[in-house]
Design an enzyme around this catalytic site. Structure first.
Site, PDB file in Angstrom:
ATOM      1  N   SER A   1       0.248   6.597   2.976  1.00  0.00           N
ATOM      2  CA  SER A   1       0.903   7.659   3.957  1.00  0.00           C
ATOM      3  C   SER A   1       2.105   8.449   3.186  1.00  0.00           C
ATOM      4  CB  SER A   1       0.873   7.049   5.294  1.00  0.00           C
ATOM      5  OG  SER A   1      -0.007   6.614   5.838  1.00  0.00           O
TER       6      SER A   1
ATOM      7  N   ASN B   1      -8.334   4.983  14.669  1.00  0.00           N
ATOM      8  CA  ASN B   1      -9.666   4.859  15.268  1.00  0.00           C
ATOM      9  C   ASN B   1     -10.362   6.179  15.641  1.00  0.00           C
ATOM     10  OD1 ASN B   1      -9.301   2.368  14.554  1.00  0.00           O
ATOM     11  ND2 ASN B   1      -9.765   1.542  16.712  1.00  0.00           N
ATOM     12  N   GLU B   2      -9.467   7.353  15.601  1.00  0.00           N
ATOM     13  CA  GLU B   2      -9.850   8.574  16.061  1.00  0.00           C
ATOM     14  C   GLU B   2     -10.595   9.173  14.456  1.00  0.00           C
ATOM     15  OE1 GLU B   2      -7.100   7.444  17.053  1.00  0.00           O
ATOM     16  OE2 GLU B   2      -8.074   7.542  19.027  1.00  0.00           O
TER      17      GLU B   2
ATOM     18  N   GLU C   1     -11.224  -2.186   3.133  1.00  0.00           N
ATOM     19  CA  GLU C   1     -10.341  -2.263   4.268  1.00  0.00           C
ATOM     20  C   GLU C   1     -10.820  -2.444   5.710  1.00  0.00           C
ATOM     21  OE1 GLU C   1      -6.929   0.497   4.245  1.00  0.00           O
ATOM     22  OE2 GLU C   1      -5.542  -1.166   5.244  1.00  0.00           O
TER      23      GLU C   1
ATOM     24  N   SER D   1       2.563  -0.934   3.801  1.00  0.00           N
ATOM     25  CA  SER D   1       2.475  -2.030   4.400  1.00  0.00           C
ATOM     26  C   SER D   1       3.015  -3.333   3.468  1.00  0.00           C
ATOM     27  CB  SER D   1       1.168  -2.528   4.814  1.00  0.00           C
ATOM     28  OG  SER D   1       0.791  -1.817   5.829  1.00  0.00           O
TER      29      SER D   1
ATOM     30  N   GLN E   1       0.860  -1.207  -0.080  1.00  0.00           N
ATOM     31  CA  GLN E   1       0.033  -0.042  -0.048  1.00  0.00           C
ATOM     32  C   GLN E   1       0.899   1.358  -0.005  1.00  0.00           C
ATOM     33  OE1 GLN E   1      -3.349   0.448   2.561  1.00  0.00           O
ATOM     34  NE2 GLN E   1      -2.760  -1.404   3.515  1.00  0.00           N
ATOM     35  N   GLY E   2       0.454   2.339  -0.854  1.00  0.00           N
ATOM     36  CA  GLY E   2       1.155   3.515  -0.553  1.00  0.00           C
ATOM     37  C   GLY E   2       0.393   4.642  -0.324  1.00  0.00           C
TER      38      GLY E   2
END
Lengths: 389, 356
Positions: free
Chosen positions: A128, A372-373, A243, A160, A125-126
């Site tokens: 961030s 989660n925020e 996801e 990841s 995954q890219g």
């Protein structure tokens, strides 16, 4: 409402069970965050694929089995029941795959999906960047059109599976004058492209689970764009929905952990060691909550099969499974007592299973796939209708 | 495998929701609080017109012949509206108990009462061994009361009641003074015990369904209030500290929902796992509702702590429902016994019970 399986579904379960029991490796594979473990897991994926079980819910033409989502759930139950290996290509098969299914051209589907199903190509995954974490719309890496290619510059991080993967998917700014959600494009990038440097990052257990990726005038064909130019945000939100929502964490994973936790409780009690009296209740709650997650997923699958789409409620799922996963592993470590800190392989580590690794992995749950925020903001604003500003 | 409710069931739920939104306003509930019985015959007649008391009464006895999978949606709406009428005592627990009594030989007795209940002319109250009190005993025409394993049916003229005022003015509890006799006994021994256990489990399920509605309503009220209330020049609902409280409550309510619906399915189909399933429902929905009371109160600030504001109408429902038909703690203990000590209920749709 009829919560019983049809004969056809029972048959599907038996078929999956028989194949898995005959083929699952008898010894656990090394972690897929090591070079040898990565290859061993790819071999396993290859075997799954040749048995036709790699991507159960995908159409057959793309390497799938053409099963429906309920059959996928049944397959997942059987997969965890036999303790089959983790899915090394989960970023591909569970996240990008469904996104290509929705947004890809026929050529892209034919090009990418079968090799994804077989894990010939493993995906990272890219999302961030150093300055675009929770604030993903602040993406700064650019992809500027030059002839038949995008020229990519910038940096991605926390990719990841980035340490060993072959491909990366992510969002890049194709309109350098744009800001926020606009002007972003979803691009599929081969990691062996000249100009790309992958630097693995070790996570707190020292394993190279993710990576930072540097782009220095890396040329990627325009055909590698998924969806329309400038529409990257919408495409990415679909991926994020898969996801957080259905695919990434199937309920059997947590049911299985809960079952193991109950067994550990019984064993510890039978061995006559100290057991914190509150653990009886904690273990029971974990078991009940894993049930709740399962039931919720079955309900969601029923809804999707009736033609509904998964929306902001994916954020509810992500909070629930990620926080439950931590509670289950905390309870297990409490039950293990003094042995809870032993590394697997320590002489006294017999019976400690993989609770410690599981705990460390679980800690990442509330952070990845959107903290989660951020999920709580989404719930408040998009489900409860509370004001953004 | 189908988790969705049918179109008819969704229409039923919507009809009840619309009816209660119009008729069972907080003002109407508060008005009832001030009456001696806390119950309204006129309102019950209206509920009978839309079929609520007779929902589980077989069609040949004048009811709608539905099952717990329909009832669960009606009860969710009752919770959402903080309905104070004896829907649980009469429609959700009393009626199926009478139906089962009819099936086990008390045919004429059951027939006589079921018709009257479906028509809205008679109310029922049901006692259970986990509580010394009987809800709605003061208005019940027939009380079904346990005496050891035996089950007795006593008419209103043969009891005397002592009110036990509850913190929840919608909840009317009583000590009941009555004398069991051969004449009042309607089921004995193991048969009586099985009927009691089934009735208790239906009460558990009914509470859980109401708790779902109560929890959701508390969240909705708090989301609305914080979207309007201004401090520091903005709606307080823009603050993450406020948003996240309500988001957490929403997670709990939504993860109770499927558990409650599954329990309804288990009750309706006579699943061997019925008791564990209804306990799970009450644990999850009860905790969600209790959690929602705290978060909703906190984000309302001082106004939520007043008698004038309606929040406490639902908070009190959440508190009293948690104690009715076995407290949340009681059900967690029952689950621990099943999951840890016993063979344990099998996983939902799953492949193995603990220990297998």
């Amino acid at each position: 409402m009829d919560l019983t399986y049809t004969q056809e579904q029972e048959n599907f379960r038996q078929e999956a069970r028989q194949w898995l029991e005959a083929n699952v490796p008898s010894e656990p594979l090394a972690s897929f965050d090591t070079p040898e473990g990565f290859e061993a897991h790819r071999q396993w994926e290859h075997k799954l694929n040749s048995g036709g079980w790699a991507m159960v819910p995908w159409p057959m033409e793309y390497g799938g089995r053409g099963a429906n989502l309920l059959e996928w759930l049944i397959f997942e139950e059987e997969y965890y029941r036999v303790g089959a290996p983790g899915r090394v290509n989960q970023n591909g098969i569970f996240l990008l795959g469904p996104t290509i299914m929705e947004y890809g051209s026929p050529e892209q589907k034919a090009r990418f999906l079968p090799k994804m199903a077989s894990s010939e190509e493993v995906w990272a995954q890219g999302w961030s960047e150093p300055n675009a974490g929770s604030d993903m719309a602040n993406i700064q890496a650019t992809a500027i059109t030059d002839g038949d290619a995008y020229v990519i510059n910038g940096q991605k991080t926390w990719a990841s599976r980035g340490a060993y993967a072959h491909w990366l998917f992510g969002m890049f700014r194709t309109d350098p004058d744009s800001s926020r959600h606009h002007g972003l494009t979803f691009i599929l990038v081969p990691l062996d492209t000249p100009g790309i440097t992958v630097r693995p990052i070790e996570k707190i257990n020292g394993k190279k689970a993710f990576a930072e990726v540097f782009f220095d005038n890396a040329r990627v064909p325009l055909d590698n764009r998924l969806g329309d130019e400038g529409q990257g945000w919408s495409v990415a939100m679909a991926t994020a929905g898969f996801e957080r929502g259905l695919m990434l964490r199937s309920p059997s994973r947590f049911q299985n952990t809960a079952r193991k936790l109950v067994e550990l409780y019984r064993k510890t009690l039978a061995a006559g060691g100290f057991v914190d009296p509150s653990l009886r209740d904690r273990v029971t709650r974990c078991w009940v909550e894993a049930e709740a997650y399962t039931l919720n997923t079955y309900q969601t699958v029923s809804r999707l099969m009736a033609g509904d789409k998964i929306g902001a409620e994916a954020s509810l799922n992500k909070i629930f499974w990620s926080e439950l996963d931590i509670r289950m592993h905390e309870a297990a470590l409490s039950l293990l007592g003094a042995r809870g800190e032993l590394r697997p392989g320590a002489p006294g580590a017999e019976g400690v299973d993989d609770w410690l690794d599981g705990f460390i992995f679980a800690l990442a749950g509330p952070i990845y796939a959107g903290t989660n925020e951020i999920q709580r903001n989404i719930i408040a604003e998009r489900i409860l209708g509370m004001p953004r500003k | 495998m189908e988790f969705n409710f049918s179109e008819d069931q969704q229409l039923l739920q919507q009809a009840v929701r619309d009816f209660l939104a119009g008729e069972c306003t907080p003002a109407a509930v508060r008005e009832l609080w001030e009456t001696e019985t806390g119950r309204s015959k006129a309102f019950w007649s209206q509920l009978a017109e839309i079929g609520v008391p007779g929902l589980l009464v077989p069609e040949d006895h004048g009811g709608l012949g539905m099952d717990e999978r329909d009832m669960v949606l009606v009860l969710e709406e009752a919770g959402r509206a903080a309905l104070a009428e004896p829907v649980i005592s009469t429609a959700a627990v009393g009626v199926p108990l009478l139906v089962e009594l009819g099936e086990s030989g008390q045919t004429e007795f059951a027939k006589k009462w079921l018709g009257r209940v479906a028509g809205g002319e008679a109310l029922l109250a049901v006692g259970y061994e986990q509580s010394p009190f009987v809800a709605d005993a003061h208005v019940a025409d027939l009380l079904l009361l346990p005496q050891g394993k035996d089950l007795h049916a006593v008419e209103r003229g043969d009891i005397s009641v002592t009110a036990q005022p509850s913190n929840d003015q919608s909840q009317r509890l009583f000590s009941v003074d009555w004398s069991p006799s051969e004449k009042t006994c309607v089921a004995q021994g193991t048969e009586g015990a099985a009927l009691q256990a089934a009735a208790f489990d239906r009460g558990v399920l009914a509470c859980a369904a109401e708790q779902l509605g109560v929890g959701q309503q508390l969240i909705d009220m708090a989301a609305l209030y914080t979207s309007q209330r201004q401090q520091f020049g903005v709606a307080i609902g823009t603050f993450q500290a406020v948003k996240h409280r309500l988001a957490n409550a929403k997670v709990q309510v939504e993860y109770a929902r499927a558990v409650v619906y599954r329990a309804a399915h288990s009750a309706a189909t006579g699943s061997a796992q019925r008791s564990a399933d209804v306990s799970m429902a009450k644990v999850m929905a009860g905790e969600a509702a209790l959690f929602a009371t705290k978060e909703a109160l906190q984000v309302h600030g001082a106004i939520g702590y007043t008698y004038e504001q309606d929040l406490h109408v639902w908070m009190k429902r959440a508190w009293s429902l948690d104690l009715a038909f076995g407290s949340g703690a009681w059900h967690r203990a029952r689950l621990a016994d099943a999951i840890i000590d016993g063979q344990g209920p099998a996983n939902a749709f799953g492949y193995c019970a603990p220990g297998n």
